[in-house]
Design a protein around this motif. Structure first.
Motif, PDB file in Angstrom:
ATOM      1  N   MET A   1      10.979  -8.937  -7.360  1.00 38.68           N
ATOM      2  CA  MET A   1       9.719  -8.923  -6.686  1.00 38.68           C
ATOM      3  C   MET A   1       8.562  -8.519  -7.580  1.00 38.68           C
ATOM      4  O   MET A   1       7.455  -8.945  -7.334  1.00 38.68           O
ATOM      5  N   PRO A   2       8.719  -7.735  -8.613  1.00 41.03           N
ATOM      6  CA  PRO A   2       7.569  -7.328  -9.415  1.00 41.03           C
ATOM      7  C   PRO A   2       6.733  -8.498  -9.924  1.00 41.03           C
ATOM      8  O   PRO A   2       5.521  -8.367 -10.035  1.00 41.03           O
ATOM      9  N   ASP A   3       7.353  -9.623 -10.199  1.00 45.62           N
ATOM     10  CA  ASP A   3       6.599 -10.764 -10.697  1.00 45.62           C
ATOM     11  C   ASP A   3       6.048 -11.627  -9.570  1.00 45.62           C
ATOM     12  O   ASP A   3       5.191 -12.457  -9.786  1.00 45.62           O
ATOM     13  N   ASP A   4       6.549 -11.446  -8.360  1.00 49.43           N
ATOM     14  CA  ASP A   4       6.120 -12.256  -7.223  1.00 49.43           C
ATOM     15  C   ASP A   4       4.776 -11.829  -6.663  1.00 49.43           C
ATOM     16  O   ASP A   4       4.020 -12.649  -6.162  1.00 49.43           O
ATOM     17  N   ILE A   5       4.490 -10.538  -6.706  1.00 54.49           N
ATOM     18  CA  ILE A   5       3.278 -10.007  -6.092  1.00 54.49           C
ATOM     19  C   ILE A   5       2.496  -9.212  -7.137  1.00 54.49           C
ATOM     20  O   ILE A   5       2.976  -8.216  -7.649  1.00 54.49           O
ATOM     21  N   SER A   6       1.293  -9.663  -7.409  1.00 55.14           N
ATOM     22  CA  SER A   6       0.456  -9.013  -8.425  1.00 55.14           C
ATOM     23  C   SER A   6      -0.211  -7.762  -7.846  1.00 55.14           C
ATOM     24  O   SER A   6      -0.388  -7.645  -6.626  1.00 55.14           O
ATOM     25  N   PRO A   7      -0.616  -6.841  -8.709  1.00 49.54           N
ATOM     26  CA  PRO A   7      -1.331  -5.648  -8.235  1.00 49.54           C
ATOM     27  C   PRO A   7      -2.618  -6.012  -7.484  1.00 49.54           C
ATOM     28  O   PRO A   7      -2.985  -5.347  -6.521  1.00 49.54           O
ATOM     29  N   GLU A   8      -3.272  -7.076  -7.906  1.00 50.76           N
ATOM     30  CA  GLU A   8      -4.498  -7.512  -7.234  1.00 50.76           C
ATOM     31  C   GLU A   8      -4.202  -7.973  -5.804  1.00 50.76           C
ATOM     32  O   GLU A   8      -4.953  -7.683  -4.873  1.00 50.76           O
ATOM     33  N   LEU A   9      -3.098  -8.678  -5.637  1.00 52.13           N
ATOM     34  CA  LEU A   9      -2.699  -9.143  -4.306  1.00 52.13           C
ATOM     35  C   LEU A   9      -2.359  -7.964  -3.398  1.00 52.13           C
ATOM     36  O   LEU A   9      -2.712  -7.948  -2.219  1.00 52.13           O
ATOM     37  N   ILE A  10      -1.712  -6.959  -3.946  1.00 56.25           N
ATOM     38  CA  ILE A  10      -1.393  -5.754  -3.174  1.00 56.25           C
ATOM     39  C   ILE A  10      -2.672  -5.043  -2.745  1.00 56.25           C
ATOM     40  O   ILE A  10      -2.819  -4.644  -1.585  1.00 56.25           O
ATOM     41  N   LYS A  11      -3.619  -4.895  -3.655  1.00 55.51           N
ATOM     42  CA  LYS A  11      -4.891  -4.244  -3.315  1.00 55.51           C
ATOM     43  C   LYS A  11      -5.623  -5.000  -2.210  1.00 55.51           C
ATOM     44  O   LYS A  11      -6.182  -4.404  -1.293  1.00 55.51           O
ATOM     45  N   GLN A  12      -5.621  -6.329  -2.305  1.00 51.09           N
ATOM     46  CA  GLN A  12      -6.286  -7.142  -1.290  1.00 51.09           C
ATOM     47  C   GLN A  12      -5.587  -6.990   0.065  1.00 51.09           C
ATOM     48  O   GLN A  12      -6.249  -6.870   1.091  1.00 51.09           O
ATOM     49  N   ALA A  13      -4.256  -6.969   0.061  1.00 52.54           N
ATOM     50  CA  ALA A  13      -3.510  -6.804   1.305  1.00 52.54           C
ATOM     51  C   ALA A  13      -3.799  -5.441   1.933  1.00 52.54           C
ATOM     52  O   ALA A  13      -3.967  -5.338   3.155  1.00 52.54           O
ATOM     53  N   GLN A  14      -3.874  -4.404   1.112  1.00 50.35           N
ATOM     54  CA  GLN A  14      -4.189  -3.062   1.618  1.00 50.35           C
ATOM     55  C   GLN A  14      -5.581  -3.029   2.217  1.00 50.35           C
ATOM     56  O   GLN A  14      -5.802  -2.456   3.281  1.00 50.35           O
ATOM     57  N   LYS A  15      -6.529  -3.667   1.531  1.00 49.98           N
ATOM     58  CA  LYS A  15      -7.908  -3.695   2.009  1.00 49.98           C
ATOM     59  C   LYS A  15      -8.002  -4.446   3.335  1.00 49.98           C
ATOM     60  O   LYS A  15      -8.656  -3.989   4.271  1.00 49.98           O
ATOM     61  N   ASN A  16      -7.341  -5.582   3.428  1.00 52.76           N
ATOM     62  CA  ASN A  16      -7.423  -6.415   4.635  1.00 52.76           C
ATOM     63  C   ASN A  16      -6.678  -5.818   5.821  1.00 52.76           C
ATOM     64  O   ASN A  16      -7.086  -5.993   6.960  1.00 52.76           O
ATOM     65  N   SER A  17      -5.559  -5.150   5.550  1.00 49.53           N
ATOM     66  CA  SER A  17      -4.712  -4.670   6.649  1.00 49.53           C
ATOM     67  C   SER A  17      -4.883  -3.193   6.958  1.00 49.53           C
ATOM     68  O   SER A  17      -4.522  -2.750   8.045  1.00 49.53           O
ATOM     69  N   GLY A  18      -5.361  -2.429   5.997  1.00 51.21           N
ATOM     70  CA  GLY A  18      -5.455  -0.987   6.185  1.00 51.21           C
ATOM     71  C   GLY A  18      -4.109  -0.288   6.073  1.00 51.21           C
ATOM     72  O   GLY A  18      -3.971   0.873   6.405  1.00 51.21           O
ATOM     73  N   VAL A  19      -3.106  -1.007   5.577  1.00 47.09           N
ATOM     74  CA  VAL A  19      -1.757  -0.473   5.437  1.00 47.09           C
ATOM     75  C   VAL A  19      -1.510  -0.134   3.969  1.00 47.09           C
ATOM     76  O   VAL A  19      -1.799  -0.932   3.083  1.00 47.09           O
ATOM     77  N   LYS A  20      -0.986   1.050   3.715  1.00 46.40           N
ATOM     78  CA  LYS A  20      -0.666   1.446   2.344  1.00 46.40           C
ATOM     79  C   LYS A  20       0.600   0.730   1.898  1.00 46.40           C
ATOM     80  O   LYS A  20       1.614   0.749   2.596  1.00 46.40           O
ATOM     81  N   VAL A  21       0.530   0.079   0.742  1.00 51.79           N
ATOM     82  CA  VAL A  21       1.673  -0.643   0.189  1.00 51.79           C
ATOM     83  C   VAL A  21       2.156   0.085  -1.051  1.00 51.79           C
ATOM     84  O   VAL A  21       1.390   0.331  -1.975  1.00 51.79           O
ATOM     85  N   VAL A  22       3.412   0.462  -1.059  1.00 52.27           N
ATOM     86  CA  VAL A  22       4.025   1.128  -2.203  1.00 52.27           C
ATOM     87  C   VAL A  22       5.161   0.233  -2.685  1.00 52.27           C
ATOM     88  O   VAL A  22       6.059  -0.087  -1.907  1.00 52.27           O
ATOM     89  N   THR A  23       5.102  -0.177  -3.928  1.00 51.70           N
ATOM     90  CA  THR A  23       6.185  -0.990  -4.471  1.00 51.70           C
ATOM     91  C   THR A  23       7.091  -0.111  -5.317  1.00 51.70           C
ATOM     92  O   THR A  23       6.637   0.783  -6.023  1.00 51.70           O
ATOM     93  N   VAL A  24       8.369  -0.371  -5.197  1.00 52.61           N
ATOM     94  CA  VAL A  24       9.377   0.376  -5.943  1.00 52.61           C
ATOM     95  C   VAL A  24      10.311  -0.638  -6.575  1.00 52.61           C
ATOM     96  O   VAL A  24      10.788  -1.546  -5.898  1.00 52.61           O
ATOM     97  N   ARG A  25      10.541  -0.500  -7.860  1.00 50.23           N
ATOM     98  CA  ARG A  25      11.473  -1.399  -8.521  1.00 50.23           C
ATOM     99  C   ARG A  25      12.852  -1.268  -7.885  1.00 50.23           C
ATOM    100  O   ARG A  25      13.301  -0.181  -7.562  1.00 50.23           O
ATOM    101  N   TYR A  26      13.508  -2.398  -7.678  1.00 47.12           N
ATOM    102  CA  TYR A  26      14.789  -2.431  -6.967  1.00 47.12           C
ATOM    103  C   TYR A  26      15.837  -1.603  -7.704  1.00 47.12           C
ATOM    104  O   TYR A  26      16.093  -1.801  -8.880  1.00 47.12           O
TER     105      TYR A  26
END
Length: 66
Positions: A1-26
């Motif tokens: 998953m690290p290559d599937d979702i960029s940090p920019e995409l995560i920031k945008q998702a957090q901004k749009n949804s108001g949900v905190k996203v924490v990624t953890v390497r499998y």
């Protein structure tokens, strides 16, 4: 998953949804520990044909489209 979702995409998702996203390497050891001790993560992205039967057999998955 690290290559599937960029940090920019995560920031945008957090901004749009108001949900905190924490990624953890499998790490299966850490994930099993979280499941048995701390509680599983709210959402897990895995390889469906490999991971889904494992988690289904342990009754720790939930249908999201109800």
């Amino acid at each position: 998953m690290p290559d599937d979702i960029s940090p920019e995409l995560i920031k945008q998702a957090q901004k749009n949804s108001g949900v905190k996203v924490v990624t953890v390497r499998y790490d299966i050891t850490r994930l099993l520990g979280m499941t048995t001790r701390d509680g599983p993560p709210d959402l897990l992205c895995g390889v469906g044909s490999v991971d889904a039967p494992y988690w289904a057999a342990r009754d720790v998955r939930e249908e999201l489209d109800r």
